[in-house]
Scaffold this motif. Structure first.
Motif, short mmCIF file in Angstrom:
data_model
loop_
_atom_site.label_atom_id
_atom_site.label_comp_id
_atom_site.label_asym_id
_atom_site.label_seq_id
_atom_site.Cartn_x
_atom_site.Cartn_y
_atom_site.Cartn_z
N SER A 10 38.44 31.04 41.70
CA SER A 10 39.46 30.81 40.17
C SER A 10 39.83 31.95 39.68
CB SER A 10 38.49 30.19 39.22
OG SER A 10 39.04 30.24 37.99
N SER A 11 39.55 32.99 40.00
CA SER A 11 40.21 34.53 39.71
C SER A 11 41.61 34.70 40.19
CB SER A 11 39.26 35.60 40.00
OG SER A 11 39.17 35.62 41.32
N ASN A 12 41.94 33.95 41.04
CA ASN A 12 43.34 33.64 41.64
C ASN A 12 43.87 35.21 42.27
OD1 ASN A 12 43.46 31.15 41.33
ND2 ASN A 12 44.37 31.21 39.46
N LEU A 13 43.05 35.98 42.80
CA LEU A 13 43.48 37.33 43.32
C LEU A 13 44.06 36.99 44.79
CD1 LEU A 13 39.97 39.10 42.41
CD2 LEU A 13 42.20 39.20 41.13
N GLU A 20 41.35 45.32 49.76
CA GLU A 20 41.29 46.52 49.23
C GLU A 20 39.99 46.91 48.40
OE1 GLU A 20 43.69 49.44 46.07
OE2 GLU A 20 44.78 47.50 46.75
N PHE A 21 39.52 45.94 47.58
CA PHE A 21 38.59 46.23 46.65
C PHE A 21 37.16 45.95 47.42
CE2 PHE A 21 41.32 45.69 42.90
CZ PHE A 21 42.10 47.14 42.89
N GLY A 22 37.01 45.17 48.60
CA GLY A 22 36.01 44.68 49.08
C GLY A 22 35.33 43.51 48.37
N LEU A 23 35.97 42.99 47.74
CA LEU A 23 35.42 41.76 47.07
C LEU A 23 34.77 40.75 47.79
CD1 LEU A 23 38.20 41.63 44.19
CD2 LEU A 23 35.89 42.55 44.17
N HIS A 24 33.90 39.92 47.20
CA HIS A 24 33.25 38.81 47.79
C HIS A 24 33.58 37.48 47.06
CE1 HIS A 24 30.81 41.45 50.58
NE2 HIS A 24 30.70 42.04 49.47
N ILE A 25 34.14 36.46 47.82
CA ILE A 25 34.93 35.23 46.91
C ILE A 25 34.04 34.12 47.29
CG2 ILE A 25 36.84 34.02 46.32
CD1 ILE A 25 37.04 36.85 45.79
N LEU A 26 33.46 33.12 46.25
CA LEU A 26 32.75 31.85 46.27
C LEU A 26 34.07 30.95 46.33
CD1 LEU A 26 29.80 32.39 44.15
CD2 LEU A 26 29.93 32.78 46.57
N VAL A 87 24.12 43.19 43.33
CA VAL A 87 25.18 42.22 43.42
C VAL A 87 25.55 42.04 41.84
CG1 VAL A 87 25.86 40.08 43.55
CG2 VAL A 87 24.56 41.21 45.37
N LEU A 88 26.70 41.88 41.46
CA LEU A 88 27.33 41.56 40.16
C LEU A 88 28.39 40.33 40.37
CD1 LEU A 88 27.90 41.87 36.97
CD2 LEU A 88 29.66 43.74 37.62
N TYR A 89 28.14 39.24 39.69
CA TYR A 89 28.68 37.94 39.91
C TYR A 89 29.50 38.06 38.55
CZ TYR A 89 30.19 33.38 39.54
OH TYR A 89 30.93 32.23 39.43
N ILE A 90 30.78 37.90 38.73
CA ILE A 90 31.60 37.81 37.77
C ILE A 90 32.54 36.36 37.83
CG2 ILE A 90 33.95 38.73 36.55
CD1 ILE A 90 33.03 41.45 38.02
N GLY A 91 32.13 35.47 37.01
CA GLY A 91 32.57 34.05 37.16
C GLY A 91 33.35 33.40 36.28
N LEU A 134 39.40 40.78 34.36
CA LEU A 134 38.15 41.40 34.29
C LEU A 134 37.52 41.77 35.62
CD1 LEU A 134 36.64 38.79 31.79
CD2 LEU A 134 37.23 41.11 31.16
N VAL A 135 37.86 41.00 36.56
CA VAL A 135 37.31 41.52 37.94
C VAL A 135 37.91 42.94 38.24
CG1 VAL A 135 37.34 41.18 40.43
CG2 VAL A 135 36.92 39.35 38.76
N TRP A 136 39.23 42.96 37.99
CA TRP A 136 39.97 44.19 38.35
C TRP A 136 39.47 45.39 37.52
CZ3 TRP A 136 42.74 47.82 35.16
CH2 TRP A 136 43.56 48.87 35.98
N HIS A 137 39.06 45.23 36.29
CA HIS A 137 38.46 46.31 35.41
C HIS A 137 37.11 46.70 35.88
CE1 HIS A 137 41.19 47.08 31.96
NE2 HIS A 137 41.46 45.66 32.05
N ALA A 138 36.34 45.75 36.30
CA ALA A 138 34.89 45.77 36.92
C ALA A 138 35.08 46.82 38.09
CB ALA A 138 34.35 44.75 37.12
N VAL A 139 36.16 46.46 38.85
CA VAL A 139 36.07 47.20 40.19
C VAL A 139 36.65 48.82 39.65
CG1 VAL A 139 37.88 47.85 42.28
CG2 VAL A 139 36.94 45.32 41.47
#
Length: 159
Positions: A10-13, A20-26, A87-91, A134-139
């Motif tokens: 849903s974050s539509n990244l 680049e940021f090594g994110l994990h997507i559900l 792990v930090l989940y940002i949902g 918010l995910v971008w800021h967290a990274v």
């Protein structure tokens, strides 16, 4: 980063940012016109082409959306914890979907199994661009050396 960031589709990244940021997507899921086939809204390494999706919408097809597959979500998060990662989940907003609540319950269960790990969930109260921002800021904060608790607290204060 000292910890892993997990978010949902849903974050539509863009794929480039995810890599680049090594994110994990559900990936959230959906079905079309009552079909048995379940589609995922994100597949790692695969460019998401929404042209067919919007064409079907214009044709009047009915879509039913659902949460990420919880077994797959558990496999991903458990795997990170077993590797010794925090792990930090940002949902996705709990006001718009059951995704956050279901994932938060999963995270609480896993936290009991892995008491030596830090596992946190943040309800962004947002979707799409707001969640992605918010995910971008967290990274950015994690890359600057902030701890998982500092990033979580910043998200809670600024969502």
């Amino acid at each position: 980063m000292q910890f892993e960031i997990v978010t949902d589709s849903s974050s539509n990244l863009k794929e480039e940012m995810i890599e680049e940021f090594g994110l994990h997507i559900l990936p959230l899921t959906f079905m079309v016109d009552g079909e048995d086939e379940v589609y995922q809204s994100y597949l790692k390494g695969k460019h998401t082409d929404l042209k067919d999706f919007y064409t079907m919408m214009r044709e009047g097809k009915v879509f039913k959306t659902s949460l990420p597959n919880l077994a797959e979500s558990e496999k991903l998060i458990r795997g990170l914890l077993e590797e010794g990662r925090d792990v930090l989940y940002i949902g996705f907003s709990s006001g718009l979907s059951g995704t956050y609540v279901a994932t938060e319950l999963l995270i609480k269960d896993l936290a009991k199994e892995f008491p030596e790990r830090k596992v946190f969930a943040v309800d962004t109260l947002a979707a799409s661009g707001g969640e992605g921002l918010l995910v971008w800021h967290a990274v950015q904060r994690a890359q600057a050396g902030e701890s998982i608790e500092q990033v979580r607290d910043w998200l809670e204060e600024n969502k």
